[in-house]
Design an enzyme around this catalytic site. Structure first.
Site, PDB file in Angstrom:
ATOM      1  N   THR A 315     -27.229 -15.557   0.130  1.00 16.82           N
ATOM      2  CA  THR A 315     -25.785 -15.347   0.104  1.00 16.82           C
ATOM      3  C   THR A 315     -25.243 -15.536  -1.306  1.00 16.82           C
ATOM      4  O   THR A 315     -24.412 -14.746  -1.785  1.00 16.82           O
ATOM      5  CB  THR A 315     -25.075 -16.303   1.076  1.00 16.82           C
ATOM      6  OG1 THR A 315     -25.554 -16.086   2.399  1.00 16.82           O
ATOM      7  CG2 THR A 315     -23.572 -16.092   1.057  1.00 16.82           C
ATOM      8  N   TRP A 318     -26.441 -12.611  -3.430  1.00 13.31           N
ATOM      9  CA  TRP A 318     -25.719 -11.385  -3.065  1.00 13.31           C
ATOM     10  C   TRP A 318     -24.407 -11.270  -3.821  1.00 13.31           C
ATOM     11  O   TRP A 318     -24.000 -10.174  -4.216  1.00 13.31           O
ATOM     12  CB  TRP A 318     -25.462 -11.368  -1.564  1.00 13.31           C
ATOM     13  CG  TRP A 318     -24.718 -10.153  -1.087  1.00 13.31           C
ATOM     14  CD1 TRP A 318     -25.251  -8.964  -0.684  1.00 13.31           C
ATOM     15  CD2 TRP A 318     -23.291  -9.996  -0.969  1.00 13.31           C
ATOM     16  NE1 TRP A 318     -24.261  -8.075  -0.316  1.00 13.31           N
ATOM     17  CE2 TRP A 318     -23.053  -8.683  -0.485  1.00 13.31           C
ATOM     18  CE3 TRP A 318     -22.205 -10.827  -1.223  1.00 13.31           C
ATOM     19  CZ2 TRP A 318     -21.767  -8.206  -0.247  1.00 13.31           C
ATOM     20  CZ3 TRP A 318     -20.924 -10.346  -0.992  1.00 13.31           C
ATOM     21  CH2 TRP A 318     -20.716  -9.058  -0.510  1.00 13.31           C
ATOM     22  N   HIS A 319     -23.745 -12.401  -4.057  1.00 12.28           N
ATOM     23  CA  HIS A 319     -22.437 -12.356  -4.693  1.00 12.28           C
ATOM     24  C   HIS A 319     -22.513 -11.995  -6.169  1.00 12.28           C
ATOM     25  O   HIS A 319     -21.513 -11.533  -6.728  1.00 12.28           O
ATOM     26  CB  HIS A 319     -21.715 -13.690  -4.515  1.00 12.28           C
ATOM     27  CG  HIS A 319     -21.020 -13.821  -3.199  1.00 12.28           C
ATOM     28  ND1 HIS A 319     -21.668 -14.216  -2.051  1.00 12.28           N
ATOM     29  CD2 HIS A 319     -19.737 -13.572  -2.831  1.00 12.28           C
ATOM     30  CE1 HIS A 319     -20.807 -14.216  -1.042  1.00 12.28           C
ATOM     31  NE2 HIS A 319     -19.635 -13.832  -1.485  1.00 12.28           N
ATOM     32  N   GLY A 320     -23.641 -12.199  -6.808  1.00  9.93           N
ATOM     33  CA  GLY A 320     -23.688 -11.797  -8.207  1.00  9.93           C
ATOM     34  C   GLY A 320     -24.866 -12.362  -8.950  1.00  9.93           C
ATOM     35  O   GLY A 320     -25.510 -13.338  -8.527  1.00  9.93           O
TER      36      GLY A 320
END
Length: 458
Positions: A315, A318-320
């Site tokens: 997670t 995934w955000h960066g």
């Protein structure tokens, strides 16, 4: 193109609505093709050089959807190959530079690739993967028409910032949905609420956060650092939930029913509950395609904690491509693991303090996001949050933004929904509320500069 921009509201959307509803409802293929064409234009408007990438992604998932159909030989191998192709595209464009920079720190002689991040790649990649996964599991039939796979992946309301729509949610509606006057009205009102939330609340508290962090952090007192972090906490919620509201509303106008993405996450009484209410489609994606296949909570506590670690790490990634996002994911793993192991029974017994416990930890977590674009060091920010020092007083900002902060806090709770329930019971108050939001939002659109959504970066 941003939903709250002048070009979208006064050119793109009216042109699409006019052309779409001029086509008879019985010509479903015609309406779908028009929607596909406008969706591709919508994406190309933000960067035409990335349109071939999205078309390649669509082609990959269309092909592997056919190859992974139940009953075909080798379909498990094709599932892995399709997943690898999707992750390779996402990995190169989003993480190649980050990986190269960190390998160079370890002594590797690597050139750092200059890769521009395509808008929405995390969202449309995950949607395409969900199509292949659902076909492989027999939950959806493989789509023979590549144009309908393209429509699913590129559908403009949720294309660049979610919500992440599973193929099984809209597979039937691509071919047989019904556009109705009631649906149009509900969708338009939902879109207007989201637009108002973005322009009035998100941009307003965002201006406060920018004002606090726009100058050097050396002048921050503890109280001002917390004020800025609270403002950012409100901004990221209103910004992202506003986009989801507008996406859901637009989908409803065109006959699609997207799942909700937020459920008042800041009223949560635990971090576990927070993740059931925040970005629910992303949490659902990881739960459905990662956590449960790994065994979920069916293989004992130790395995459950390991699975939780994997999901929260992914997670964050995934955000960066940045260590602050990875730290953010691991931070939530520690909190969730602690609740699983011993904290939840105590939290369930409490009435007030669990809310403060959750909000405190959530604000600290969002502090890890601050500065992703502005260059603020979250290590230094953490020091300012917890180590007293001299600096600027927060009173000036409270005088200017106090009312907005109070309104924003109320709008984070179900009280705003109860207020709307009261207003809409009477046609006069309902129309007055809608007209007021429409007028104010239009004034903001005409008079303000473009403000992109925060989740465009992820």
């Amino acid at each position: 193109m941003v939903f709250s921009s002048f070009h979208f509201l006064f050119f793109f959307l009216p042109a699409l609505l006019l052309c779409y509803f001029l086509i008879p409802q019985k010509l479903r293929a015609g309406r779908n093709l028009l929607l596909l064409a406008f969706s591709l234009f919508f994406y190309a408007y933000g960067g035409v050089r990335f349109l071939p990438l999205m078309l390649v992604s669509i082609g990959i998932n269309y092909l592997f959807g056919l190859l992974c159909a139940p009953g075909l030989r080798g379909r498990r191998l094709f599932l892995w190959l399709g997943t690898a192709c999707n992750l390779a595209l996402l990995g190169w464009f989003k993480y190649a530079g980050f990986a190269a920079r960190n390998l160079r720190l370890l002594g590797a002689e690597l050139a750092i690739p200059e890769v521009v991040l395509p808008i929405g790649i995390s969202f449309f990649t995950f949607q395409g993967m969900s199509y292949v996964f659902d076909v492989y599991r027999g939950e959806a039939a493989p789509e023979k028409n590549p144009l309908w796979v393209a429509l699913y992946v590129s559908l403009f309301p949720q294309l660049v910032a979610g919500p992440i729509v599973r193929y099984t949610t809209v597979a039937g509606e691509i071919r047989t949905r019904q556009e109705t006057l009631d649906g149009f009205t509900e969708g338009a009102v939902r879109f207007l609420f989201g637009l108002s939330k973005k322009l009035i609340l998100a941009n307003g508290v965002g201006a406060l956060a920018d004002a606090v962090y726009g100058s050097t952090l050396s002048g921050l007192t503890v109280s001002l650092a917390w004020l800025g972090s609270v403002a950012y906490t409100l901004q990221i919620y209103f910004d992202f939930s506003a986009y989801s509201d507008m996406a859901i509303g637009l989908g409803r106008i065109f006959g699609f029913h997207f799942l909700e993405n937020f459920d008042y996450p800041y009223i949560s009484r635990s971090i576990t509950e927070f993740w059931r209410r925040w970005h629910m489609t992303l949490s659902g994606w990881f739960r459905e395609y990662v956590y449960i296949p790994l065994g979920g909570n069916r293989k004992g506590l130790k395995r459950q904690i390991l699975n939780l670690f994997i999901v929260e790490l992914l997670t964050g990634i995934w955000h960066g491509a940045n260590w602050n996002f990875i730290c953010w994911g691991l931070y939530y793993f520690v909190l969730l693991a602690a609740e699983k192991l011993f904290l939840l029974p105590y939290l369930k017994k409490g009435r007030v303090w669990p809310h403060f416990y959750t909000l405190f930890l959530v604000v600290v977590g969002w502090a890890m996001f601050v500065g992703n674009d502005t260059g603020v060091s979250f290590g230094l920010l953490f020091q300012k949050l917890f180590v007293p020092s001299g600096g600027v007083s927060p009173l000036y900002f409270l005088r200017n933004y106090g009312v907005l902060l109070a309104v924003s806090v109320v709008c984070c709770t179900p009280l705003i929904e109860k207020l709307w329930d009261v207003l809409r019971k009477n046609v006069v108050t309902r129309c007055a509320a809608i007209l007021t939001l429409l007028v104010v939002s239009t004034a903001y659109v005409v008079g303000s500069t473009n403000s992109p959504f925060l989740y465009f970066n992820f």
